[in-house]
Design a protein around this motif. Structure first.
Motif, short mmCIF file in Angstrom:
data_model
loop_
_atom_site.label_atom_id
_atom_site.label_comp_id
_atom_site.label_asym_id
_atom_site.label_seq_id
_atom_site.Cartn_x
_atom_site.Cartn_y
_atom_site.Cartn_z
N MET A 1 -10.41 9.34 8.54
CA MET A 1 -11.60 9.17 9.35
C MET A 1 -12.69 10.14 8.91
O MET A 1 -12.44 11.31 8.79
N ILE A 2 -13.88 9.62 8.69
CA ILE A 2 -14.98 10.47 8.27
C ILE A 2 -16.11 10.45 9.30
O ILE A 2 -16.72 11.46 9.57
N ASP A 3 -16.36 9.31 9.90
CA ASP A 3 -17.46 9.15 10.84
C ASP A 3 -17.05 9.62 12.23
O ASP A 3 -16.15 9.04 12.84
N PRO A 4 -17.69 10.68 12.75
CA PRO A 4 -17.32 11.17 14.08
C PRO A 4 -17.43 10.12 15.18
O PRO A 4 -16.60 10.05 16.07
N ARG A 5 -18.47 9.29 15.10
CA ARG A 5 -18.65 8.24 16.11
C ARG A 5 -17.47 7.27 16.10
O ARG A 5 -16.91 6.94 17.16
N ALA A 6 -17.08 6.83 14.91
CA ALA A 6 -15.93 5.92 14.79
C ALA A 6 -14.64 6.61 15.24
O ALA A 6 -13.79 5.99 15.87
N ALA A 27 -12.62 16.45 16.21
CA ALA A 27 -12.86 17.30 15.05
C ALA A 27 -11.57 17.51 14.26
O ALA A 27 -11.58 17.48 13.02
N ARG A 28 -10.45 17.69 14.95
CA ARG A 28 -9.17 17.88 14.26
C ARG A 28 -8.73 16.62 13.53
O ARG A 28 -8.11 16.69 12.47
N ALA A 29 -9.05 15.46 14.08
CA ALA A 29 -8.72 14.20 13.41
C ALA A 29 -9.54 14.04 12.13
O ALA A 29 -9.07 13.46 11.15
N LEU A 30 -10.75 14.55 12.16
CA LEU A 30 -11.64 14.43 11.00
C LEU A 30 -11.32 15.44 9.91
O LEU A 30 -11.42 15.13 8.73
N SER A 31 -10.97 16.66 10.31
CA SER A 31 -10.72 17.73 9.33
C SER A 31 -9.73 18.73 9.91
O SER A 31 -10.13 19.77 10.46
N PRO A 32 -8.44 18.45 9.80
CA PRO A 32 -7.44 19.32 10.42
C PRO A 32 -7.52 20.79 9.99
O PRO A 32 -7.29 21.69 10.80
N ASP A 34 -10.25 22.42 8.75
CA ASP A 34 -11.55 23.04 8.99
C ASP A 34 -12.27 22.34 10.14
O ASP A 34 -13.45 22.03 10.06
N TRP A 35 -11.55 22.12 11.24
CA TRP A 35 -12.09 21.32 12.33
C TRP A 35 -13.30 21.94 13.01
O TRP A 35 -14.19 21.24 13.47
N ARG A 36 -13.37 23.26 13.04
CA ARG A 36 -14.50 23.91 13.72
C ARG A 36 -15.83 23.55 13.07
O ARG A 36 -16.85 23.42 13.75
N SER A 37 -15.83 23.37 11.76
CA SER A 37 -17.08 23.02 11.07
C SER A 37 -17.54 21.60 11.42
O SER A 37 -18.70 21.25 11.21
N MET A 38 -16.63 20.79 11.96
CA MET A 38 -16.96 19.41 12.35
C MET A 38 -17.56 19.31 13.75
O MET A 38 -18.13 18.28 14.11
N MET A 39 -17.45 20.37 14.54
CA MET A 39 -17.89 20.30 15.93
C MET A 39 -19.36 19.91 16.11
O MET A 39 -19.67 19.08 16.97
N PRO A 40 -20.30 20.45 15.32
CA PRO A 40 -21.69 20.00 15.50
C PRO A 40 -21.86 18.49 15.27
O PRO A 40 -22.60 17.82 16.02
N SER A 41 -21.17 17.94 14.30
CA SER A 41 -21.24 16.49 14.04
C SER A 41 -20.61 15.71 15.19
O SER A 41 -21.11 14.64 15.57
N VAL A 42 -19.53 16.22 15.74
CA VAL A 42 -18.87 15.55 16.87
C VAL A 42 -19.79 15.57 18.08
O VAL A 42 -19.98 14.54 18.74
#
Length: 79
Positions: A1-6, A27-32, A34-42
């Motif tokens: 999964m790459i798209d946070p919305r999806a 965020a963990r599903a997107l990047s286990p 480095d999930w914290r870096s995904m939070m703004p996108s989520v």
């Protein structure tokens, strides 16, 4: 999964009616690793989904109109 919305919609689809998910689960599903870096996108994806009426937000069972502080994500209409 790459798209946070999806990812949000996919995780919600896998849950029982009325169940919610935590933004960090997305965020963990997107990047286990480095999930914290995904939070703004989520968070940005959540904001768009709320505007579209696709999801609802809550905290401790109480509805939230907008994302603020800790929150849970649920399917709109699953009350």
């Amino acid at each position: 999964m790459i798209d946070p919305r999806a990812a949000i919609l996919d995780l919600l689809a896998r849950r029982a009616a009325g169940a919610t998910i935590c933004p960090s689960e997305v965020a963990r599903a997107l990047s286990p690793e480095d999930w914290r870096s995904m939070m703004p996108s989520v968070h940005a994806a959540v904001d768009r989904l709320v505007q579209d009426g696709s999801v609802r937000l809550s905290w401790k069972g109480k509805p939230l109109a907008t994302r603020s502080g800790p929150y849970r994500i649920g399917r709109f209409g699953d009350d």
